[in-house]
Design a protein around this motif. Structure first.
Motif, PDB file in Angstrom:
ATOM      1  N   HIS A  15      50.497 -20.590  72.228  1.00  0.00           N
ATOM      2  CA  HIS A  15      51.901 -20.819  72.612  1.00  0.00           C
ATOM      3  C   HIS A  15      52.156 -20.089  73.926  1.00  0.00           C
ATOM      4  N   ASN A  17      54.853 -18.894  75.501  1.00  0.00           N
ATOM      5  CA  ASN A  17      55.669 -17.674  75.483  1.00  0.00           C
ATOM      6  C   ASN A  17      55.136 -16.587  74.553  1.00  0.00           C
ATOM      7  N   PHE A  58      59.500 -13.907  64.909  1.00  0.00           N
ATOM      8  CA  PHE A  58      60.464 -14.899  65.418  1.00  0.00           C
ATOM      9  C   PHE A  58      61.652 -14.232  66.101  1.00  0.00           C
ATOM     10  N   PHE A  61      60.378 -13.597  69.544  1.00  0.00           N
ATOM     11  CA  PHE A  61      60.402 -14.793  70.391  1.00  0.00           C
ATOM     12  C   PHE A  61      61.786 -15.032  70.983  1.00  0.00           C
ATOM     13  N   HIS A  65      62.366 -15.228  74.945  1.00  0.00           N
ATOM     14  CA  HIS A  65      63.016 -16.364  75.605  1.00  0.00           C
ATOM     15  C   HIS A  65      64.171 -15.915  76.502  1.00  0.00           C
ATOM     16  N   THR A  97      54.037 -25.521  74.478  1.00  0.00           N
ATOM     17  CA  THR A  97      55.298 -24.840  74.727  1.00  0.00           C
ATOM     18  C   THR A  97      56.465 -25.730  74.316  1.00  0.00           C
ATOM     19  N   THR A  98      57.579 -25.089  73.957  1.00  0.00           N
ATOM     20  CA  THR A  98      58.786 -25.810  73.541  1.00  0.00           C
ATOM     21  C   THR A  98      59.663 -26.044  74.769  1.00  0.00           C
ATOM     22  N   LYS A 100      62.729 -26.315  76.975  1.00  0.00           N
ATOM     23  CA  LYS A 100      64.024 -25.681  76.699  1.00  0.00           C
ATOM     24  C   LYS A 100      65.101 -26.154  77.656  1.00  0.00           C
ATOM     25  N   GLY A 197      57.672 -23.184  65.156  1.00  0.00           N
ATOM     26  CA  GLY A 197      58.939 -22.486  64.950  1.00  0.00           C
ATOM     27  C   GLY A 197      59.008 -21.933  63.535  1.00  0.00           C
ATOM     28  N   HIS A 224      52.065 -27.016  62.490  1.00  0.00           N
ATOM     29  CA  HIS A 224      51.966 -25.728  61.804  1.00  0.00           C
ATOM     30  C   HIS A 224      52.190 -26.040  60.331  1.00  0.00           C
ATOM     31  N   GLU A 227      52.335 -22.041  56.488  1.00  0.00           N
ATOM     32  CA  GLU A 227      52.450 -20.611  56.855  1.00  0.00           C
ATOM     33  C   GLU A 227      53.174 -19.841  55.753  1.00  0.00           C
ATOM     34  N   ASP A 302      46.719 -18.124  68.850  1.00  0.00           N
ATOM     35  CA  ASP A 302      48.126 -18.326  68.476  1.00  0.00           C
ATOM     36  C   ASP A 302      49.023 -17.742  69.572  1.00  0.00           C
ATOM     37  N   ASP A 303      49.087 -16.408  69.619  1.00  0.00           N
ATOM     38  CA  ASP A 303      49.960 -15.721  70.586  1.00  0.00           C
ATOM     39  C   ASP A 303      49.210 -14.488  71.078  1.00  0.00           C
TER      40      ASP A 303
END
Ligand code: 5GP
Length: 362
Positions: A15, A17, A58, A61, A65, A97-98, A100, A197, A224, A227, A302-303
């Motif tokens: 991801h 970010n 989360f 995140f 952002h 990426t999402t 935005k 998300g 995803h 989880e 992942d991140d």
């Protein structure tokens, strides 16, 4: 670790970010602190904290952002993330990426993605191949460059393809908008859609129309999945037959059977699973069972920023936790080429790269 850093690898679950350098996040936080937008000392310890529950991830995140949402910063982080992956010999990166929207600064989902593409263009430390359709003609792999890539020196090349993420907080309309944007940007290297998300938010049926449309239009899909325990959703996701799934942590017998018979490749993110306590310890990680069953697998970060890891670290970790030798790890990396979303020309190039590197194994 060095050996794993020197071998070619692909990264299929990263991801944008979540992959930002800590130093960049701190610098961005300091600037916003000086402008009075945030209180730097409040944010500093959140960025530097290493163990976080899934819930805290989360929350982080949301903070990231706030720090990254302007066009110039999106361009900068994209450039840095690609350079960081290239520096550890990632030869193919699928970056997700999402898109935005932030009307207060004139950002649309499209302009956000344009800033990402600008970041790919801005990379100078390495040769980036990111456009998909316009470069369908196969060019011979430059073996000199590949030799250099495997030695971690000059002349590196990285293929980058983009996945647009649908955030589980989004509506059906917003998800559809993301899919349409992905279709519009195919010539700029967008190859698929990801659903991600906070897994405690949103319903599968909300995203299904957009995902079905994406599939009809020829985009590849990764979800995803599992989880958190949610039998009904996991089953629906597996029935949808996405091209890949990420995580697969909270499966029960029936879901394992379904997964194995469907042969859907799984993106495994060991450090992420342990840090977020989705899996309590590596000894009981599903990697072992899936690996023994020869189920298609790929190790991913992942991140890498949020979880302070790298693809090489994930390989090193898997090798020591599951007692796998270099040759087995190399084969694992090589097999991931089969699961990439880019076209056949890229697959052929990557096969050649791995074949060359294989000849040099001791
Ligand atoms: P971005 O899409 O903003 O570039 O990257 C961060 C976003 O990716 C997060 O806000 C979240 O939606 C998604 N994401 C990152 N890591 C994870 C994860 O481990 N699980 C899930 N479900 N989503 C994640």
């Amino acid at each position: 670790m060095e050996w794993f850093a020197s071998m070619p690898k692909v990264e299929l679950h990263a991801h944008l970010n979540g992959s930002i350098r800590d130093s960049t996040l701190l610098e961005l936080a300091r600037v916003l602190g000086e402008k009075g937008v945030i209180v730097f000392t409040d944010v500093e310890h959140v960025i530097m904290k290493s163990d976080r529950s899934l819930h805290e991830v989360f929350k982080l995140f949301d903070l990231i952002h706030v720090l990254t949402t302007d066009h110039a910063t999106v361009t900068r982080i994209t450039q840095e993330v690609v350079e960081d992956f290239a520096s550890e010999n990632i030869v193919y990166l699928e970056l997700r990426t999402t898109p935005k929207r932030n009307e207060s600064i004139g950002m649309s989902k499209r302009s956000y993605m344009d800033a990402v593409v600008e970041g790919l263009r801005a990379v100078s430390a390495v040769d980036v191949d990111f456009a998909s359709r316009s470069t369908d003609v196969r060019r011979p792999v430059n073996t000199k460059n590949m030799n250099d890539a495997c030695n971690g020196t000059r002349g590196k090349k990285i293929y980058v393809r983009l996945l647009l993420s649908i955030d589980r907080r989004e509506t059906t309309e917003a998800a559809m908008e993301t899919v349409k944007l992905a279709l519009e940007m195919r010539d700029l290297g967008v190859v698929g859609i990801d659903l991600s998300g906070n897994p405690t938010k949103g319903e599968w049926t909300t995203f299904l129309p957009a995902l079905k449309f994406a599939r009809e239009q020829g985009l590849q899909i990764t979800l995803h999945c599992g989880e958190i325990p949610n039998k009904e959703e996991i089953q629906s996701m597996l029935d949808f037959l996405p091209q890949r799934i990420g995580h697969a942590c909270c499966f029960e017998e029936e879901e394992w059977r379904k997964l194995k018979s469907s042969k859907i490749p799984v993106e495994i993110c060991l450090t992420s699973n342990i840090r977020t306590e989705t899996i309590s310890s590596l000894d009981i990680h599903h990697f072992v069972d899936l690996y023994k069953a020869q189920h298609p697998l790929v190790l991913c970060t992942d991140d890498s920023g949020v979880f302070s890891t790298s693809v090489s670290r994930e390989y090193d970790l898997a090798a020591s936790a599951f007692s796998l030798g270099r040759r087995e790890m190399f084969q694992l990396a090589k097999s991931a080429v089969k699961f990439i979303f880019a076209n056949g020309r890229v697959k052929e190039d990557l096969k050649e790269i791995f074949d060359l590197a294989e000849k040099k194994l001791d």
